[in-house]
Design a protein around this motif. Structure first.
Motif, PDB file in Angstrom:
ATOM      1  N   THR A 150      82.388  63.334 -10.703  1.00 17.73           N
ATOM      2  CA  THR A 150      81.723  63.357  -9.397  1.00 17.73           C
ATOM      3  C   THR A 150      80.708  64.497  -9.340  1.00 17.73           C
ATOM      4  O   THR A 150      79.549  64.302  -8.956  1.00 17.73           O
ATOM      5  CB  THR A 150      82.780  63.556  -8.283  1.00 17.73           C
TER       6      THR A 150
ATOM      7  N   ASN B 135      82.341  49.659 -13.487  1.00 14.12           N
ATOM      8  CA  ASN B 135      83.280  49.703 -12.389  1.00 14.12           C
ATOM      9  C   ASN B 135      82.463  49.226 -11.186  1.00 14.12           C
ATOM     10  O   ASN B 135      81.397  49.798 -10.948  1.00 14.12           O
ATOM     11  CB  ASN B 135      83.775  51.145 -12.177  1.00 14.12           C
TER      12      ASN B 135
ATOM     13  N   ASP C 273      77.003  56.389 -16.670  1.00 13.79           N
ATOM     14  CA  ASP C 273      78.342  56.901 -16.379  1.00 13.79           C
ATOM     15  C   ASP C 273      79.319  56.155 -17.288  1.00 13.79           C
ATOM     16  O   ASP C 273      79.638  54.990 -17.043  1.00 13.79           O
ATOM     17  CB  ASP C 273      78.639  56.664 -14.895  1.00 13.79           C
TER      18      ASP C 273
ATOM     19  N   LYS D  40      89.682  59.072 -16.326  1.00 15.70           N
ATOM     20  CA  LYS D  40      90.046  57.672 -16.610  1.00 15.70           C
ATOM     21  C   LYS D  40      90.636  57.541 -18.013  1.00 15.70           C
ATOM     22  O   LYS D  40      91.775  57.139 -18.174  1.00 15.70           O
ATOM     23  CB  LYS D  40      88.812  56.772 -16.470  1.00 15.70           C
TER      24      LYS D  40
END
Ligand code: PLP
Length: 415
Positions: free
Chosen positions: A107, A188, A216, A253
């Motif tokens: 983030t 995602n 990302d 993740k």
């Protein structure tokens, strides 16, 4: 007393995903202690690997004085060294640790990358559906605005060069300065693993329009399908403009450690790295946590065993979830990576609008007490799609999907 306009704006728009996570986690389902609690299939966490991590993370480990002192605020040399080694293999490109910046989560890496590339009012094009927090992470503080490039349902919501090109041409006509295309790869919420050819097309569009790429790749090691992961940094994708592609990754993740808040930014571009290092001052990861992460990655054979087993478990979890959805007749886009499935509830909406999608979402949340997230939060090009996360205990997923089925049953599936 008033707060700044920026703070007021941020406070007025808490991300939907964070709010749903907090509500669901405040009263979680437990078969014995809270059978009517919330089943959280909304948060993208890998809760399938703690038993693999625990022996290493809970083993007695001496805290050294060094671990409690200030370290370089863009990441300790030890962590940057092992992350560079690890990611060089994953992305098939030689990464210089001096070009890595470690911050408190992906983030923060997205936030400071956007601030590095964009001035307020400039734009970032994002293929939609996109990671729900992109708007906040890339635009919240940088002042950049997101321009979605809607993907086609018929293409399984894959990013296409045509949609990116269309949006970039329109932005130029509108006099908007676009600085970058940002995408999550693997994707995602949909779970696509992009083929080299698709990534090449994205790189070509970016080159034609003279914009950077923010990739990302936080799910790079969470691939379980047949298509292997290829990084946008791989020279097979774009060898002409390596300095224009900037990558974000983290431990949340692929290593199932979202609470550790370790994010990484890598850029081959020295000016971007210098600016990112300066901004990293505001969002460092604790020195001790970095030492922990460096220790994990310092053992390549453990890393290899861990990532292989994690991928196997994710694949099994996805297959179980897909089987439950099949049993209920709920369509979805097949996934090859990540923790979620993009399901199609268009037939259960009262009407094809985002208002109806919101209504169905609150029914699922409040009546069934299942947290899944509505497509609107991901900039879905059309209403009726939801993201279901499955990387948690099989019994929890099965309870959640069974409850979902009960709420959907009376709603006639329209063809
Ligand atoms: C694509 C993507 N990027 C970034 C993040 C956030 O990562 P972190 O928890 O390290 O800030 C997430 C978490 O869901 C994600 O899915």
């Amino acid at each position: 007393m008033t707060v700044s306009r920026r703070a007021a704006r941020l406070a007025a728009e808490p991300p939907a995903i964070a709010a749903a996570h907090l509500r669901a986690e405040a009263a979680p389902y437990h078969p014995d202690h809270r059978p009517d609690g919330f089943v959280n299939l909304g948060t993208a966490e890998n809760r399938l690997v703690w038993d693999l991590l625990a022996p290493r993370l809970t083993a007695r480990r001496a805290l050294t004085a060094q671990d409690t002192y200030y370290a370089p605020l863009h990441g300790t040399p030890a962590l940057r060294e092992v992350v560079a080694g690890f990611l060089s293999g994953v992305c098939r490109t030689a990464m210089d640790p001096e070009h890595l910046v470690v911050v408190s989560g992906a983030t923060a890496a997205l936030d400071l990358l956007a601030s590095t590339l964009c001035d307020p009012g400039e734009a970032i094009v994002v293929p939609a559906p996109y990671y729900a927090a992109f708007e906040l992470d890339l635009g919240g503080r940088s002042g950049a605005r997101m321009i979605p490039a809607p993907a086609e349902r018929d293409e399984g919501f894959r990013v296409t060069a045509e949609s990116l090109d269309r949006v970039l041409v329109q932005a130029r006509r509108d006099g908007v300065t676009v600085r970058a295309i940002a995408l999550s790869s693997p994707s995602n919420p949909v779970g696509h693993v992009y083929a080299t050819e698709t990534l090449r097309e994205v790189a070509d569009v970016a080159a034609r329009h003279d914009v950077d790429i923010i990739t990302d790749e936080i799910y790079a090691n969470s691939v379980f399908g047949a298509t292997p992961f290829v990084s946008l940094l791989d020279s097979r994708v774009d060898s002409a403009r390596p300095e224009r592609t900037h990558m974000v990754w983290g431990f949340a993740k692929d290593f199932g450690l979202p609470g550790c808040k370790i994010g990484v930014l890598y850029s081959p571009n020295p000016r971007v790295v210098a600016a990112a290092r300066a901004l990293a001052y505001f969002a460092p990861t604790s020195t001790d946590t970095q030492a922990l992460a460096a220790e994990l990655l310092a053992d390549p054979s453990w890393v290899d065993r861990f990532t292989t087993e994690s991928r196997r478990r994710l694949g099994a979890s996805y297959a179980r979830c897909a089987g439950l959805l099949d049993d209920l007749g709920i369509p979805y886009v097949p996934a090859g990576a990540g923790f979620s499935v993009w399901i199609d509830l268009r037939g259960r909406l009262a009407e094809p609008t985002f208002a109806a999608e919101r209504e169905l979402w609150s029914r699922i949340f409040d009546d069934a007490r299942v947290s899944i997230l509505p497509g609107e939060a991901f900039g879905s090009p059309e209403p009726g799609w939801f993201r279901v996360c499955h990387a948690t205990e099989p019994a929890i997923v099965s309870t959640g999907i069974t409850r979902l089925g009960r709420v959907l049953e009376p709603l006639v599936a329209k063809g």
